[in-house]
Each structure stands twice: as C-alpha cells, then as structure tokens.
Scaffold this motif. Structure first.
Motif, PDB file in Angstrom:
ATOM      1  N   LEU A 178     -35.867  25.583   6.330  1.00  8.93           N
ATOM      2  CA  LEU A 178     -35.382  24.820   5.182  1.00  8.93           C
ATOM      3  C   LEU A 178     -34.843  23.486   5.673  1.00  8.93           C
ATOM      4  N   VAL A 179     -35.187  22.420   4.965  1.00  9.26           N
ATOM      5  CA  VAL A 179     -34.646  21.094   5.231  1.00  9.26           C
ATOM      6  C   VAL A 179     -34.009  20.602   3.935  1.00  9.26           C
ATOM      7  N   ILE A 180     -32.750  20.215   4.040  1.00  5.25           N
ATOM      8  CA  ILE A 180     -32.048  19.614   2.901  1.00  5.25           C
ATOM      9  C   ILE A 180     -31.701  18.200   3.327  1.00  5.25           C
ATOM     10  N   THR A 181     -32.233  17.217   2.622  1.00  5.28           N
ATOM     11  CA  THR A 181     -32.017  15.831   3.020  1.00  5.28           C
ATOM     12  C   THR A 181     -31.582  14.963   1.851  1.00  5.28           C
ATOM     13  N   THR A 188     -29.486   1.511   8.853  1.00  4.99           N
ATOM     14  CA  THR A 188     -29.773   1.866  10.250  1.00  4.99           C
ATOM     15  C   THR A 188     -30.309   3.278  10.396  1.00  4.99           C
ATOM     16  N   ARG A 189     -30.438   3.989   9.328  1.00  4.45           N
ATOM     17  CA  ARG A 189     -30.836   5.393   9.405  1.00  4.45           C
ATOM     18  C   ARG A 189     -32.146   5.643   8.671  1.00  4.45           C
ATOM     19  N   ALA A 190     -32.792   6.740   9.022  1.00  2.88           N
ATOM     20  CA  ALA A 190     -34.060   7.108   8.399  1.00  2.88           C
ATOM     21  C   ALA A 190     -33.866   7.391   6.915  1.00  2.88           C
ATOM     22  N   HIS A 191     -34.853   7.081   6.148  1.00  6.05           N
ATOM     23  CA  HIS A 191     -34.880   7.317   4.712  1.00  6.05           C
ATOM     24  C   HIS A 191     -35.262   8.778   4.458  1.00  6.05           C
ATOM     25  N   GLY A 192     -34.704   9.374   3.421  1.00  8.18           N
ATOM     26  CA  GLY A 192     -34.966  10.776   3.130  1.00  8.18           C
ATOM     27  C   GLY A 192     -36.434  11.114   2.923  1.00  8.18           C
ATOM     28  N   LEU A 193     -37.208  10.192   2.356  1.00 10.67           N
ATOM     29  CA  LEU A 193     -38.634  10.469   2.183  1.00 10.67           C
ATOM     30  C   LEU A 193     -39.358  10.507   3.523  1.00 10.67           C
ATOM     31  N   GLU A 194     -38.868   9.745   4.492  1.00  9.51           N
ATOM     32  CA  GLU A 194     -39.427   9.804   5.847  1.00  9.51           C
ATOM     33  C   GLU A 194     -39.150  11.172   6.461  1.00  9.51           C
ATOM     34  N   PRO A 248     -44.653  25.148   6.636  1.00 15.24           N
ATOM     35  CA  PRO A 248     -44.088  26.207   5.793  1.00 15.24           C
ATOM     36  C   PRO A 248     -42.644  25.954   5.353  1.00 15.24           C
ATOM     37  N   ALA A 249     -41.981  24.974   5.973  1.00 12.10           N
ATOM     38  CA  ALA A 249     -40.575  24.719   5.633  1.00 12.10           C
ATOM     39  C   ALA A 249     -40.437  24.259   4.184  1.00 12.10           C
ATOM     40  N   VAL A 250     -39.375  24.709   3.566  1.00  9.47           N
ATOM     41  CA  VAL A 250     -39.015  24.258   2.221  1.00  9.47           C
ATOM     42  C   VAL A 250     -38.149  23.011   2.395  1.00  9.47           C
ATOM     43  N   VAL A 251     -38.469  21.952   1.655  1.00  7.50           N
ATOM     44  CA  VAL A 251     -37.697  20.721   1.739  1.00  7.50           C
ATOM     45  C   VAL A 251     -37.093  20.428   0.369  1.00  7.50           C
ATOM     46  N   ILE A 252     -35.772  20.259   0.364  1.00 10.31           N
ATOM     47  CA  ILE A 252     -35.053  19.907  -0.858  1.00 10.31           C
ATOM     48  C   ILE A 252     -34.445  18.527  -0.650  1.00 10.31           C
ATOM     49  N   VAL A 253     -34.710  17.621  -1.574  1.00  9.06           N
ATOM     50  CA  VAL A 253     -34.181  16.262  -1.524  1.00  9.06           C
ATOM     51  C   VAL A 253     -33.012  16.179  -2.486  1.00  9.06           C
ATOM     52  N   ILE A 254     -31.884  15.617  -2.003  1.00 13.08           N
ATOM     53  CA  ILE A 254     -30.703  15.433  -2.854  1.00 13.08           C
ATOM     54  C   ILE A 254     -30.342  13.955  -2.883  1.00 13.08           C
ATOM     55  N   THR A 255     -29.800  13.504  -3.999  1.00  7.82           N
ATOM     56  CA  THR A 255     -29.426  12.105  -4.109  1.00  7.82           C
ATOM     57  C   THR A 255     -28.422  11.880  -5.233  1.00  7.82           C
ATOM     58  N   GLY A 311     -44.346  16.690  -1.283  1.00  7.56           N
ATOM     59  CA  GLY A 311     -44.165  18.079  -0.882  1.00  7.56           C
ATOM     60  C   GLY A 311     -42.766  18.637  -1.002  1.00  7.56           C
ATOM     61  N   ALA A 312     -41.856  17.905  -1.641  1.00  9.25           N
ATOM     62  CA  ALA A 312     -40.506  18.443  -1.836  1.00  9.25           C
ATOM     63  C   ALA A 312     -40.562  19.653  -2.758  1.00  9.25           C
ATOM     64  N   TYR A 313     -39.816  20.674  -2.396  1.00  7.41           N
ATOM     65  CA  TYR A 313     -39.716  21.870  -3.231  1.00  7.41           C
ATOM     66  C   TYR A 313     -38.892  21.572  -4.478  1.00  7.41           C
ATOM     67  N   ASP A 314     -37.836  20.759  -4.286  1.00  6.72           N
ATOM     68  CA  ASP A 314     -36.965  20.414  -5.409  1.00  6.72           C
ATOM     69  C   ASP A 314     -36.311  19.073  -5.132  1.00  6.72           C
ATOM     70  N   PHE A 315     -35.801  18.465  -6.177  1.00  8.62           N
ATOM     71  CA  PHE A 315     -35.152  17.166  -6.134  1.00  8.62           C
ATOM     72  C   PHE A 315     -33.882  17.313  -6.957  1.00  8.62           C
ATOM     73  N   LEU A 316     -32.724  17.305  -6.282  1.00 10.61           N
ATOM     74  CA  LEU A 316     -31.452  17.564  -6.952  1.00 10.61           C
ATOM     75  C   LEU A 316     -30.570  16.326  -6.950  1.00 10.61           C
ATOM     76  N   GLU A 317     -29.873  16.119  -8.048  1.00  9.14           N
ATOM     77  CA  GLU A 317     -28.951  14.994  -8.135  1.00  9.14           C
ATOM     78  C   GLU A 317     -27.544  15.431  -7.781  1.00  9.14           C
ATOM     79  N   LYS A 318     -26.831  14.541  -7.079  1.00 13.36           N
ATOM     80  CA  LYS A 318     -25.423  14.767  -6.754  1.00 13.36           C
ATOM     81  C   LYS A 318     -24.596  14.353  -7.962  1.00 13.36           C
ATOM     82  N   PRO A 319     -23.444  14.901  -8.138  1.00 12.09           N
ATOM     83  CA  PRO A 319     -22.830  15.908  -7.280  1.00 12.09           C
ATOM     84  C   PRO A 319     -23.488  17.264  -7.491  1.00 12.09           C
ATOM     85  N   LEU A 320     -23.618  17.987  -6.398  1.00 11.44           N
ATOM     86  CA  LEU A 320     -24.206  19.322  -6.454  1.00 11.44           C
ATOM     87  C   LEU A 320     -23.171  20.320  -6.940  1.00 11.44           C
ATOM     88  N   LEU A 321     -23.598  21.231  -7.741  1.00 13.78           N
ATOM     89  CA  LEU A 321     -22.745  22.335  -8.162  1.00 13.78           C
ATOM     90  C   LEU A 321     -23.046  23.470  -7.198  1.00 13.78           C
TER      91      LEU A 321
END
Length: 112
Positions: free
Chosen positions: A48-51, A58-64, A75-82, A97-107
């Motif tokens: 699982l990757v949560i990004t 100066t840092r990598a972008h979440g889509l990268e 096979p990894a599940v990738v969840i993008v949060i923003t 290929g993101a499994y899900d796209f979640l908006e902050k704040p996360l519950l």
C-alpha cells in the motif's frame, strides 16, 4: 500485515496515520520527503502507498510517486490524499492507477 509507504509533507499527518496503521499491525515506512519515498518504493516493495498530492517545490509530486509505485510494484494499492483536490486531478490520478483519491482533512476511524 501489509507494508505501507506513507508520504505527506505534513509531519503531524504522517505521525497520526502511521500510528493508526501500526496499531492495526502494518509495517509502516513514513516519509515527509517525496524523493525519499520514491527511493523506498524500490527498497520495500510496499503493498500500500498513501501519498499526498502536492509537496513544496523541492520534493516529488504525488502523481510522480503514484506513477513510480505502479511501475515498480503493480499489485500495490495507491491512495492519493490532498487538501487541494480538483475533479481534474482526481480523474488524472485514477487514470494513472490510483485506487482512491481522498480529500483532507481525513476522517480517521479505528475499530475498538
């Protein structure tokens, strides 16, 4: 137990989510730096990757991170949060290929 790479430039968010995942028995590799998280994708072969989507310049972008995770560990599940999501970026992340796209704040809920 899943191996989880977690990356967000908000240290509080990383600590909170990492602790919840560890309580559930997962092995967590937390990062506040996108470039370090990119390197970890090769080293740890996560399940699982949560990004976060956006980092400072100066840092990598979440889509990268999403694209690299799909390349190195398909096979990894990738969840993008923003906190700054748009319909366009959600669609783009899903097409990449993101499994899900979640908006902050996360519950964040845990079972007791």
């Amino acid at each position: 137990m899943a191996k989880v790479v977690l990356v967000d430039d908000d240290l509080t968010m990383v600590q909170m989510v990492a602790e919840l995942l560890r309580q559930e028995g997962h092995e967590v590799f937390p990062f506040t730096n996108g470039n370090a998280a990119l390197a970890a994708l090769t080293e740890h072969s996560p399940d699982l990757v949560i990004t976060d989507l956006y980092f400072d310049k100066t840092r990598a972008h979440g889509l990268e991170i999403l694209e690299k995770a799909r390349e190195l560990s398909p096979p990894a599940v990738v969840i993008v949060i923003t906190g700054f999501g748009t319909i366009e970026t959600a669609v783009r992340a899903t097409k990449l290929g993101a499994y899900d796209f979640l908006e902050k704040p996360l519950l964040l809920l845990t079972h007791q």
